[in-house]
Write a protein that holds these residues in place. Structure first.
Motif, PDB file in Angstrom:
ATOM      1  N   THR A  62       0.836  -1.197   0.000  1.00  0.00           N
ATOM      2  CA  THR A  62       0.000   0.000   0.000  1.00  0.00           C
ATOM      3  C   THR A  62       0.874   1.252   0.000  1.00  0.00           C
ATOM      4  OG1 THR A  62      -1.724  -1.132   1.265  1.00  0.00           O
ATOM      5  CG2 THR A  62      -1.832   1.260   1.186  1.00  0.00           C
ATOM      6  N   ILE A  63       0.451   2.239  -0.774  1.00  0.00           N
ATOM      7  CA  ILE A  63       1.058   3.570  -0.745  1.00  0.00           C
ATOM      8  C   ILE A  63       0.010   4.552  -0.251  1.00  0.00           C
ATOM      9  CG2 ILE A  63       2.020   5.455  -2.115  1.00  0.00           C
ATOM     10  CD1 ILE A  63       3.104   3.386  -4.044  1.00  0.00           C
ATOM     11  N   GLN A  64       0.397   5.411   0.673  1.00  0.00           N
ATOM     12  CA  GLN A  64      -0.500   6.436   1.210  1.00  0.00           C
ATOM     13  C   GLN A  64      -0.102   7.790   0.616  1.00  0.00           C
ATOM     14  OE1 GLN A  64      -3.085   6.132   3.938  1.00  0.00           O
ATOM     15  NE2 GLN A  64      -3.586   8.034   2.862  1.00  0.00           N
ATOM     16  N   ILE A  65      -1.109   8.549   0.191  1.00  0.00           N
ATOM     17  CA  ILE A  65      -0.863   9.874  -0.379  1.00  0.00           C
ATOM     18  C   ILE A  65      -1.620  10.916   0.430  1.00  0.00           C
ATOM     19  CG2 ILE A  65      -1.105  11.351  -2.417  1.00  0.00           C
ATOM     20  CD1 ILE A  65      -1.008   8.855  -4.134  1.00  0.00           C
ATOM     21  N   SER A  66      -0.952  12.018   0.695  1.00  0.00           N
ATOM     22  CA  SER A  66      -1.592  13.163   1.339  1.00  0.00           C
ATOM     23  C   SER A  66      -1.417  14.363   0.412  1.00  0.00           C
ATOM     24  CB  SER A  66      -0.952  13.440   2.695  1.00  0.00           C
ATOM     25  OG  SER A  66      -1.454  14.643   3.254  1.00  0.00           O
ATOM     26  N   SER A  67      -2.507  14.981   0.016  1.00  0.00           N
ATOM     27  CA  SER A  67      -2.426  16.089  -0.930  1.00  0.00           C
ATOM     28  C   SER A  67      -3.462  17.149  -0.602  1.00  0.00           C
ATOM     29  CB  SER A  67      -2.651  15.596  -2.363  1.00  0.00           C
ATOM     30  OG  SER A  67      -2.649  16.677  -3.259  1.00  0.00           O
ATOM     31  N   GLU A  68      -3.031  18.408  -0.647  1.00  0.00           N
ATOM     32  CA  GLU A  68      -3.947  19.523  -0.409  1.00  0.00           C
ATOM     33  C   GLU A  68      -4.742  19.863  -1.660  1.00  0.00           C
ATOM     34  OE1 GLU A  68      -1.666  22.739   1.066  1.00  0.00           O
ATOM     35  OE2 GLU A  68      -0.963  21.674   2.849  1.00  0.00           O
ATOM     36  N   LYS A  69      -4.294  19.325  -2.815  1.00  0.00           N
ATOM     37  CA  LYS A  69      -4.988  19.592  -4.067  1.00  0.00           C
ATOM     38  C   LYS A  69      -5.561  18.300  -4.629  1.00  0.00           C
ATOM     39  CE  LYS A  69      -2.519  23.732  -5.580  1.00  0.00           C
ATOM     40  NZ  LYS A  69      -1.875  24.384  -6.746  1.00  0.00           N
ATOM     41  N   GLU A  70      -6.571  18.447  -5.450  1.00  0.00           N
ATOM     42  CA  GLU A  70      -7.185  17.286  -6.081  1.00  0.00           C
ATOM     43  C   GLU A  70      -6.206  16.645  -7.061  1.00  0.00           C
ATOM     44  OE1 GLU A  70     -10.994  16.072  -8.935  1.00  0.00           O
ATOM     45  OE2 GLU A  70     -10.609  18.178  -8.391  1.00  0.00           O
ATOM     46  N   LEU A  71      -6.112  15.331  -6.991  1.00  0.00           N
ATOM     47  CA  LEU A  71      -5.245  14.594  -7.905  1.00  0.00           C
ATOM     48  C   LEU A  71      -6.042  14.221  -9.149  1.00  0.00           C
ATOM     49  CD1 LEU A  71      -3.389  12.276  -5.362  1.00  0.00           C
ATOM     50  CD2 LEU A  71      -2.587  14.425  -6.382  1.00  0.00           C
ATOM     51  N   LEU A  72      -5.599  14.744 -10.292  1.00  0.00           N
ATOM     52  CA  LEU A  72      -6.312  14.522 -11.549  1.00  0.00           C
ATOM     53  C   LEU A  72      -5.863  13.251 -12.259  1.00  0.00           C
ATOM     54  CD1 LEU A  72      -6.266  18.181 -12.922  1.00  0.00           C
ATOM     55  CD2 LEU A  72      -8.033  17.048 -11.534  1.00  0.00           C
ATOM     56  N   GLU A  73      -4.629  12.854 -12.013  1.00  0.00           N
ATOM     57  CA  GLU A  73      -4.118  11.662 -12.689  1.00  0.00           C
ATOM     58  C   GLU A  73      -3.035  11.027 -11.838  1.00  0.00           C
ATOM     59  OE1 GLU A  73      -1.712  10.562 -16.799  1.00  0.00           O
ATOM     60  OE2 GLU A  73      -3.132  12.240 -16.809  1.00  0.00           O
ATOM     61  N   ILE A  74      -3.063   9.700 -11.765  1.00  0.00           N
ATOM     62  CA  ILE A  74      -2.069   8.943 -11.001  1.00  0.00           C
ATOM     63  C   ILE A  74      -1.512   7.847 -11.896  1.00  0.00           C
ATOM     64  CG2 ILE A  74      -1.629   7.547  -8.954  1.00  0.00           C
ATOM     65  CD1 ILE A  74      -4.071   8.856  -7.682  1.00  0.00           C
ATOM     66  N   GLN A  75      -0.199   7.730 -11.910  1.00  0.00           N
ATOM     67  CA  GLN A  75       0.441   6.736 -12.759  1.00  0.00           C
ATOM     68  C   GLN A  75       1.678   6.185 -12.072  1.00  0.00           C
ATOM     69  OE1 GLN A  75       1.876   8.347 -16.491  1.00  0.00           O
ATOM     70  NE2 GLN A  75       1.560   6.436 -17.564  1.00  0.00           N
ATOM     71  N   ILE A  76       1.879   4.874 -12.165  1.00  0.00           N
ATOM     72  CA  ILE A  76       3.090   4.242 -11.647  1.00  0.00           C
ATOM     73  C   ILE A  76       3.859   3.660 -12.823  1.00  0.00           C
ATOM     74  CG2 ILE A  76       4.008   2.330 -10.287  1.00  0.00           C
ATOM     75  CD1 ILE A  76       1.892   2.760  -8.248  1.00  0.00           C
ATOM     76  N   VAL A  77       5.141   3.998 -12.915  1.00  0.00           N
ATOM     77  CA  VAL A  77       6.000   3.549 -14.018  1.00  0.00           C
ATOM     78  C   VAL A  77       7.183   2.806 -13.429  1.00  0.00           C
ATOM     79  CG1 VAL A  77       7.362   4.276 -16.008  1.00  0.00           C
ATOM     80  CG2 VAL A  77       5.302   5.554 -15.382  1.00  0.00           C
ATOM     81  N   ASP A  78       7.509   1.636 -13.993  1.00  0.00           N
ATOM     82  CA  ASP A  78       8.660   0.899 -13.486  1.00  0.00           C
ATOM     83  C   ASP A  78       9.947   1.409 -14.110  1.00  0.00           C
ATOM     84  OD1 ASP A  78       8.970  -0.291 -15.998  1.00  0.00           O
ATOM     85  OD2 ASP A  78       8.008  -2.162 -15.414  1.00  0.00           O
ATOM     86  N   ILE A  79      11.077   0.818 -13.756  1.00  0.00           N
ATOM     87  CA  ILE A  79      12.382   1.326 -14.168  1.00  0.00           C
ATOM     88  C   ILE A  79      12.588   1.252 -15.675  1.00  0.00           C
ATOM     89  CG2 ILE A  79      13.564  -0.895 -13.901  1.00  0.00           C
ATOM     90  CD1 ILE A  79      14.969   2.563 -12.935  1.00  0.00           C
ATOM     91  N   LEU A  80      11.834   0.373 -16.364  1.00  0.00           N
ATOM     92  CA  LEU A  80      11.957   0.243 -17.813  1.00  0.00           C
ATOM     93  C   LEU A  80      10.893   1.029 -18.569  1.00  0.00           C
ATOM     94  CD1 LEU A  80      12.931  -3.501 -18.311  1.00  0.00           C
ATOM     95  CD2 LEU A  80      14.390  -1.478 -18.411  1.00  0.00           C
ATOM     96  N   GLY A  81      10.087   1.802 -17.838  1.00  0.00           N
ATOM     97  CA  GLY A  81       9.117   2.645 -18.503  1.00  0.00           C
ATOM     98  C   GLY A  81       7.743   2.025 -18.690  1.00  0.00           C
TER      99      GLY A  81
END
Length: 426
Positions: free
Chosen positions: A366-385
């Motif tokens: 699990t990853i936890q995110i704390s943000s004061e602004k709305e997140l419009l897009e979330i993406q996870i990229v590995d080391i090879l793209g």
């Protein structure tokens, strides 16, 4: 009537035989050995003997199949007797068309092999004959299920990357590529042919020193970065140099340095937020500068013992080489001294930038995110793209249980910024 029938049958056999030519040396009895996986990338001129010994040793006395679209039996004696490695047999197939590549006898020989080698020639022949058919399936099964060693030189090297220059419209010079990155001859195949460990998002090139192909290769990486909005990677060899990739991802470099300038090059788009080319459009010379650090390159001298290496499991660890910065301004290629981009140089403390916080790091499921602004897009990229779009849960957590251990880049977009966090999964 019988003579006519026999003549017809003989003619039919000749037509079938013309789909491929076979040259066989050694035993005709198949053997089973404790073969090992690996990949060998040879630069395009005479093979380096020690690299080829590495390749043959992986077969553990088994059978070697050479696939080529021109030439004859030049590898048979070289592999079977000249290198002093005991193997069961060498079979060369000179394939004339897709029918030859998918002949049941040829496919069975590939399945029975412990090592497969692609010769040089025209890589579009290999793409045309071996792709999108039973031969493609047989090759990928050999690499990923049977886990045999595979390799190639020149055109045979060019097809080993997950992305590849297909040569569908002929050869491509550096001058043409730099002047127009969308010239028809900049023909690229992407993740639709061979699937070899550590090469899935890598585009390879050979004959790097004669002619100079650094600019051409850079354009191929620029195209991939632009078209896919993902970091691009490359491996290239000077003509008498080879890279031998072990199962742990370390690519050992063979050559005759320092007697000769024989190097391998490991290229990657810089691991910064704005990594894409500034100008990569049809009909206009390429500009990919990014403060003179658009492409980070680890240049490794090849030695007779193959002691120097680069680690493809993280794309930052190496031995015996030097870092270079490559950049292109309005079609002009520049190489300068560089430094390790340290894409995976991570702190175990939480990340905090502006109004966004990401934790923990390293993470598990699990990853936890704390943000004061709305997140419009979330993406996870590995080391090879490789990109993975993920869902943000109501409690601002991301489920990462499906991700394997390794280094990742978490990209978070708000209405005003795009922030990238480097993370590692245990």
């Amino acid at each position: 009537m019988r003579k006519i029938t026999l003549l017809f049958l003989f003619s039919l056999q000749c037509v079938v035989a013309q789909n491929y030519t076979e040259y066989h040396t050694g035993s005709s009895t198949d053997v089973t050995t404790n073969h090992q996986p690996g990949a060998c990338l040879m630069g395009g001129a005479s093979e380096h003997d020690n690299a080829m010994i590495w390749f043959l040793n992986k077969a553990d006395g088994g059978d070697v199949v050479v696939l080529r679209a021109s030439g004859s039996d030049g590898y048979n004696d070289y592999f079977y007797t000249d290198l002093g490695v005991t193997i069961n047999s060498v079979t060369t197939f000179v394939i004339d068309n897709a029918a030859g590549a998918t002949d049941p006898y040829v496919l069975q020989s590939v399945a029975n092999a412990e090592a497969i080698w692609f010769a040089g020639g025209d890589q579009y022949d290999y793409v045309s004959y071996f792709k999108d058919n039973a031969m493609e399936d047989a090759l990928n099964n050999f690499v990923n299920v049977k886990q045999g060693v595979i390799g190639g030189t020149s055109a045979g090297l060019a097809i080993l990357g997950g992305s590849y220059f297909s040569a569908q419209y002929g050869t491509l010079t550096t001058e043409v590529a730099l002047s127009n990155p969308y010239h028809p001859r900049v023909a690229i195949g992407e993740n639709d042919f061979l699937n070899i460990p550590y090469l899935s998002n890598v585009i390879t090139d050979s004959h790097y020193d004669d002619p100079d192909r650094r600019g051409r290769h850079s354009v191929l990486l620029a195209r991939l970065a632009t078209d896919n909005s993902a970091r691009s990677f490359g491996i290239a060899c000077n003509e008498y140099t080879a890279v031998c990739i072990e199962p742990d991802g370390k690519g050992y470099v063979y050559g005759d340095y320092p007697a000769y300038d024989e190097f391998a090059y490991f290229l990657q788009a810089n691991c910064v937020t704005d990594f894409e080319p500034e100008t990569c459009v049809s009909g206009t010379p390429l500009t990919w500068d990014r403060n003179n650090e658009a492409i980070k390159v680890y240049k490794v001298p090849g030695t007779n013992t193959g002691v120097n290496y680069f680690d493809l499991s993280n794309w930052e660890t190496g031995s015996g080489g030097e870092w270079r910065n490559w950049s292109i301004e309005a079609g002009t290629f520049t190489s300068t001294a560089g430094a390790n981009p340290l894409c995976g140089a991570l702190s175990v403390e939480d990340f905090e930038l502006a109004s966004i916080k990401v934790f923990p790091n390293p993470f598990e499921d699990t990853i936890q995110i704390s943000s004061e602004k709305e997140l419009l897009e979330i993406q996870i990229v590995d080391i090879l793209g490789n990109s993975n779009r993920v869902k943000l849960n109501a409690d601002y957590t991301i489920d990462t249980s499906s991700l394997s251990s390794g280094i990742y880049f978490l990209k978070l977009k708000t209405d005003t910024t795009v922030q990238t966090f480097k993370l590692v999964k245990k």
